[in-house]
Design a protein around this motif. Sequence first.
Motif, PDB file in Angstrom:
ATOM      1  N   VAL A  77       0.228  13.183  -6.410  1.00 27.76           N
ATOM      2  CA  VAL A  77       0.347  11.862  -7.025  1.00 27.76           C
ATOM      3  C   VAL A  77      -1.059  11.373  -7.331  1.00 27.76           C
ATOM      4  O   VAL A  77      -1.866  11.173  -6.422  1.00 27.76           O
ATOM      5  N   VAL A  78      -1.369  11.233  -8.613  1.00 26.18           N
ATOM      6  CA  VAL A  78      -2.689  10.763  -9.035  1.00 26.18           C
ATOM      7  C   VAL A  78      -2.560   9.326  -9.516  1.00 26.18           C
ATOM      8  O   VAL A  78      -1.860   9.043 -10.489  1.00 26.18           O
ATOM      9  N   SER A 125      -6.515   8.651  -5.701  1.00 27.41           N
ATOM     10  CA  SER A 125      -6.881   7.681  -6.739  1.00 27.41           C
ATOM     11  C   SER A 125      -8.133   8.168  -7.464  1.00 27.41           C
ATOM     12  O   SER A 125      -9.107   8.550  -6.823  1.00 27.41           O
ATOM     13  N   ASN A 126      -8.098   8.142  -8.764  1.00 24.93           N
ATOM     14  CA  ASN A 126      -9.255   8.555  -9.556  1.00 24.93           C
ATOM     15  C   ASN A 126      -9.409   7.625 -10.758  1.00 24.93           C
ATOM     16  O   ASN A 126      -8.595   7.686 -11.683  1.00 24.93           O
ATOM     17  N   TRP A 185     -15.496   8.712  -8.514  1.00 24.15           N
ATOM     18  CA  TRP A 185     -14.418   9.500  -9.086  1.00 24.15           C
ATOM     19  C   TRP A 185     -14.752  10.986  -9.024  1.00 24.15           C
ATOM     20  O   TRP A 185     -15.906  11.377  -8.895  1.00 24.15           O
ATOM     21  N   LEU A 186     -13.702  11.797  -9.112  1.00 24.02           N
ATOM     22  CA  LEU A 186     -13.893  13.242  -9.256  1.00 24.02           C
ATOM     23  C   LEU A 186     -14.097  13.548 -10.734  1.00 24.02           C
ATOM     24  O   LEU A 186     -13.280  13.162 -11.571  1.00 24.02           O
ATOM     25  N   GLY A 187     -15.180  14.245 -11.040  1.00 24.91           N
ATOM     26  CA  GLY A 187     -15.424  14.669 -12.405  1.00 24.91           C
ATOM     27  C   GLY A 187     -14.501  15.806 -12.795  1.00 24.91           C
ATOM     28  O   GLY A 187     -13.683  16.283 -12.002  1.00 24.91           O
ATOM     29  N   ILE A 188     -14.642  16.257 -14.025  1.00 22.61           N
ATOM     30  CA  ILE A 188     -13.723  17.262 -14.567  1.00 22.61           C
ATOM     31  C   ILE A 188     -13.725  18.539 -13.740  1.00 22.61           C
ATOM     32  O   ILE A 188     -12.672  19.063 -13.366  1.00 22.61           O
ATOM     33  N   ASP A 189     -14.909  19.082 -13.435  1.00 23.20           N
ATOM     34  CA  ASP A 189     -14.975  20.347 -12.694  1.00 23.20           C
ATOM     35  C   ASP A 189     -14.373  20.211 -11.302  1.00 23.20           C
ATOM     36  O   ASP A 189     -13.637  21.089 -10.854  1.00 23.20           O
ATOM     37  N   LEU A 243       0.823  -1.202   0.000  1.00 25.15           N
ATOM     38  CA  LEU A 243       0.000   0.000   0.000  1.00 25.15           C
ATOM     39  C   LEU A 243       0.862   1.258   0.000  1.00 25.15           C
ATOM     40  O   LEU A 243       1.946   1.294   0.584  1.00 25.15           O
ATOM     41  N   HIS A 244       0.341   2.304  -0.634  1.00 22.24           N
ATOM     42  CA  HIS A 244       1.070   3.577  -0.703  1.00 22.24           C
ATOM     43  C   HIS A 244       1.459   4.077   0.685  1.00 22.24           C
ATOM     44  O   HIS A 244       2.577   4.534   0.908  1.00 22.24           O
TER      45      HIS A 244
END
Length: 319
Positions: free
Chosen positions: A140-141, A111-112, A120-124, A70-71
């Motif tokens: 870090v994505v 994490s996305n 997930w996080l959307g674009i906006d 794990l990270h």
Amino acid sequence: MPLGKHKRDEVPALKPYNTGLTIEEVRVAYQPAHIAKLGSNENPFGPSPKAVEAMNALGSSIALYPSFPLHEDYATTMGATVEHVVIGDDFSIPLDALIEAAGRAKMLIFSNPMNPVGVWLGIDAFRRLISSLSTNTRLVVDEAYFEYAALEEDFPSALEELKGSGLNWLVLRTLSKAYGLAGLRIGYGIASSPDFKSYLDRARTPLNVNAADQAAAIAAIADEDHVRAGVRYIRSERQRLMQKLTESGFKVASSAGNFLFIDAGQLSDTVAAELLTTGTIVKPWRQQGFRDFIRVSIGKAEDNDKFVAEFLASSGKGE
């Protein structure tokens, strides 16, 4: 972009590792009639044929995981204090809390889409997050599920969104998921600048990806048809499975990955143990606040149907 005050003082003093020249590099540079590779203490007789046979026998089992670190284990090892930002009861990502926590952080790992929930996080929302970050915060994505998520209408590609942001960032992707190489433990990272990459190269273990893994990775990336077909299948089965479970009254998080996060309505360890007796393996979640949840990978249709039938039966909702 300068790496800022959080660069460890010890790293710049490290000398880049010299791996020596490969046969291919010498061939391209000099075109000699014959190459005698005598600079790396290698065995000129090569491996035992039995060793080659054993590797070939692995076959499709390279799609299965051996283990998974794990990270946060690595961050803790380096003396970091890890702060978690927990999702809401409705499975939403608390963007304001994430932005607030990031303001205190030397590094934000995100994490996305996220694992284990799949949201997930959307674009906006993603743009709002990155616009709030200080240049002293490393971003870090982790896009382990990028290939599955990329087809979502509002899913942002971190690489596209971070270009020109002025941040120090690293985007991680893996060949363990859509490419089916989980057992080889191979992936890649793309850094915001050559300087950032050079420091990462000095700190990481050199030669940490073996030749067999690299060969498999190159071939897997080249086989775009296989990946596209697999992604289409998994997305279709994920939707079918989610519909069956929600129609049966279960709370299931929206997912852009190759899995579903399901409120089992009872202790997840109990559910997982019962399913094991009939040969179905799922992941019981043991984190505080989510101990009634299981994470279920999307498999082939027959395995998905097996899980649904047994899960409904164990919950008293079967036919």
